[in-house]
Design an enzyme around this catalytic site. Structure first.
Site, PDB file in Angstrom:
ATOM      1  N   LYS A  52      30.802  43.906  45.035  1.00 24.63           N
ATOM      2  CA  LYS A  52      30.766  44.145  43.588  1.00 24.63           C
ATOM      3  C   LYS A  52      29.453  44.823  43.214  1.00 24.63           C
ATOM      4  O   LYS A  52      29.437  45.819  42.479  1.00 24.63           O
ATOM      5  CB  LYS A  52      30.930  42.819  42.815  1.00 24.63           C
ATOM      6  CG  LYS A  52      32.359  42.282  42.865  1.00 24.63           C
ATOM      7  CD  LYS A  52      32.482  40.854  42.336  1.00 24.63           C
ATOM      8  CE  LYS A  52      33.900  40.334  42.552  1.00 24.63           C
ATOM      9  NZ  LYS A  52      34.061  38.909  42.308  1.00 24.63           N
ATOM     10  N   GLN A  96      30.970  33.711  40.464  1.00 24.18           N
ATOM     11  CA  GLN A  96      31.954  33.761  41.551  1.00 24.18           C
ATOM     12  C   GLN A  96      32.564  32.384  41.802  1.00 24.18           C
ATOM     13  O   GLN A  96      31.852  31.391  41.905  1.00 24.18           O
ATOM     14  CB  GLN A  96      31.269  34.301  42.825  1.00 24.18           C
ATOM     15  CG  GLN A  96      32.204  34.544  44.001  1.00 24.18           C
ATOM     16  CD  GLN A  96      33.185  35.681  43.787  1.00 24.18           C
ATOM     17  OE1 GLN A  96      32.935  36.606  43.021  1.00 24.18           O
ATOM     18  NE2 GLN A  96      34.314  35.615  44.461  1.00 24.18           N
ATOM     19  N   ASP A 119      35.429  38.853  33.628  1.00 24.15           N
ATOM     20  CA  ASP A 119      36.479  38.254  34.457  1.00 24.15           C
ATOM     21  C   ASP A 119      37.751  37.975  33.646  1.00 24.15           C
ATOM     22  O   ASP A 119      38.825  37.775  34.217  1.00 24.15           O
ATOM     23  CB  ASP A 119      35.987  36.907  35.006  1.00 24.15           C
ATOM     24  CG  ASP A 119      35.642  36.943  36.472  1.00 24.15           C
ATOM     25  OD1 ASP A 119      36.210  37.768  37.198  1.00 24.15           O
ATOM     26  OD2 ASP A 119      34.794  36.124  36.883  1.00 24.15           O
TER      27      ASP A 119
HETATM   28  N1  GUN Z   1      36.968  34.412  43.262  1.00 20.47           N
HETATM   29  C1  GUN Z   1      38.023  35.097  43.752  1.00 20.47           C
HETATM   30  N2  GUN Z   1      38.389  36.077  42.886  1.00 20.47           N
HETATM   31  C2  GUN Z   1      37.535  35.999  41.835  1.00 20.47           C
HETATM   32  C3  GUN Z   1      37.395  36.749  40.623  1.00 20.47           C
HETATM   33  O1  GUN Z   1      38.148  37.687  40.332  1.00 20.47           O
HETATM   34  N3  GUN Z   1      36.383  36.352  39.814  1.00 20.47           N
HETATM   35  C4  GUN Z   1      35.570  35.310  40.110  1.00 20.47           C
HETATM   36  N4  GUN Z   1      34.621  35.003  39.232  1.00 20.47           N
HETATM   37  N5  GUN Z   1      35.677  34.592  41.214  1.00 20.47           N
HETATM   38  C5  GUN Z   1      36.649  34.944  42.072  1.00 20.47           C
END
Ligand code: GUN
Length: 295
Positions: A52, A96, A119
């Site tokens: 990311k 995350q 998100d």
């Molecule tokens: N863990 C797995 N996919 C995601 C996501 O799209 N966002 C977040 N914050 N955690 C994740």
């Protein structure tokens, strides 16, 4: 069979986003900023978070990663979120998941300013999604990426039967609600299947569009799919494979080889839904920047 190439579409999107970031920089002197918080050392999460941050930089956005130890108290994480909420240079905040046991994921979701919740997990954003106010909310990145793929490939959806397998807050629930909306990429009749659904195959066999978000390798077998269906595979499962150098391999929730003989279109794993998730995160961050700056 049409291969729905998420890798290719995500590259096109990244170029589009890069162009927007550059033009906004020349107009305002500012660029969008994303902060990602990771608590603990889950190896898969670390790979996702690094990707990311790297992709942000590639398109000219600011990004920072805050790493916290596994035993971080919830109160400390909430304080850090509060300071990011107040920081005008931060347009997107992502914590995350999964989080360590001592931290309540819902409390964390509630603590993030909905205007920075790229998100799309906050109830304000999820609620607006359910109400069809898509231009006033952030949509969860994986379902949003699937909608983008459907749109860019011109897949017919109106009046079709879409079956979603999985009911998570991140994928299944927002996905099912999106496919229900009156959009050109959706407008479907929707069925949601989950772990307590009896005779799942009897439902999936009726799907014109089948979206699998279960998290179990090759769960969807050829006998569960109607010939000509469009199959979207959200799964990323690592399985053992002694024929590869690492001894493991990534597979989806769908038995790709068997189903590609009968489906009309499919997303591969890797290179399907996965790369789109990051692209949509950056798109959400750009939208947040646009709203914050009245662009
Ligand atoms: N863990 C797995 N996919 C995601 C996501 O799209 N966002 C977040 N914050 N955690 C994740």
């Amino acid at each position: 069979m049409l291969i729905i190439d998420g890798k290719k579409v995500s590259l096109v999107m990244k170029e589009e986003l890069k162009t927007s970031v550059e033009s906004y920089r020349s107009i305002t002197g500012k660029v969008p900023g994303l902060t990602v918080i990771i608590v603990g050392s889950d190896p898969a999460s670390q790979v996702y978070v690094r990707n990311k941050a790297k992709t942000c930089k590639e398109i000219g956005m600011n990004s920072s990663v805050i790493e916290m130890p596994e035993d971080t108290p919830e109160a400390h994480l909430l304080e850090v979120i509060a300071s990011l909420n107040a920081d005008p240079a931060v347009h997107g905040i992502l914590v995350q998941q999964p989080l360590p046991k001592q931290i309540d994921e819902f409390a964390v979701t509630m603590a993030i300013d909905p205007e920075k919740d790229v998100d799309g997990f906050h109830p304000e954003n999820l609620g607006k999604l359910v109400m069809g106010e898509l231009d006033k909310c952030f949509v969860s990145c994986t379902p949003y990426g699937i909608l983008e793929l459907i749109g860019r490939y011109g897949i017919e959806t109106s009046g079709k039967h879409c079956v979603v397998i999985g009911r998570s807050n991140i994928v299944g629930k927002p996905m099912a609600n999106l496919m229900l909306q009156k959009l050109k990429e959706s407008n479907c009749t929707v069925t949601v299947c989950h772990s307590a659904t009896k005779d799942i195959a009897s439902h999936t066999r009726q799907a014109d569009i089948l979206i699998a978000a279960i998290g179990r390798a090759k769960f969807v077998t050829a006998d569960m799919v109607k010939p000509g269906a469009v199959v979207i595979d959200v799964g990323i499962n690592r399985i053992e494979d002694p024929t590869t150098k690492s001894g493991t391999r990534l597979v989806g929730d769908v038995d790709y080889e068997a189903i590609s003989a009968t489906a009309s279109a499919m997303t591969p794993v890797p290179g399907g839904v996965g790369p789109m998730t990051i692209a949509m995160l950056l798109k959400n961050t750009l939208h947040s920047f646009e709203r914050a700056n009245g662009l």
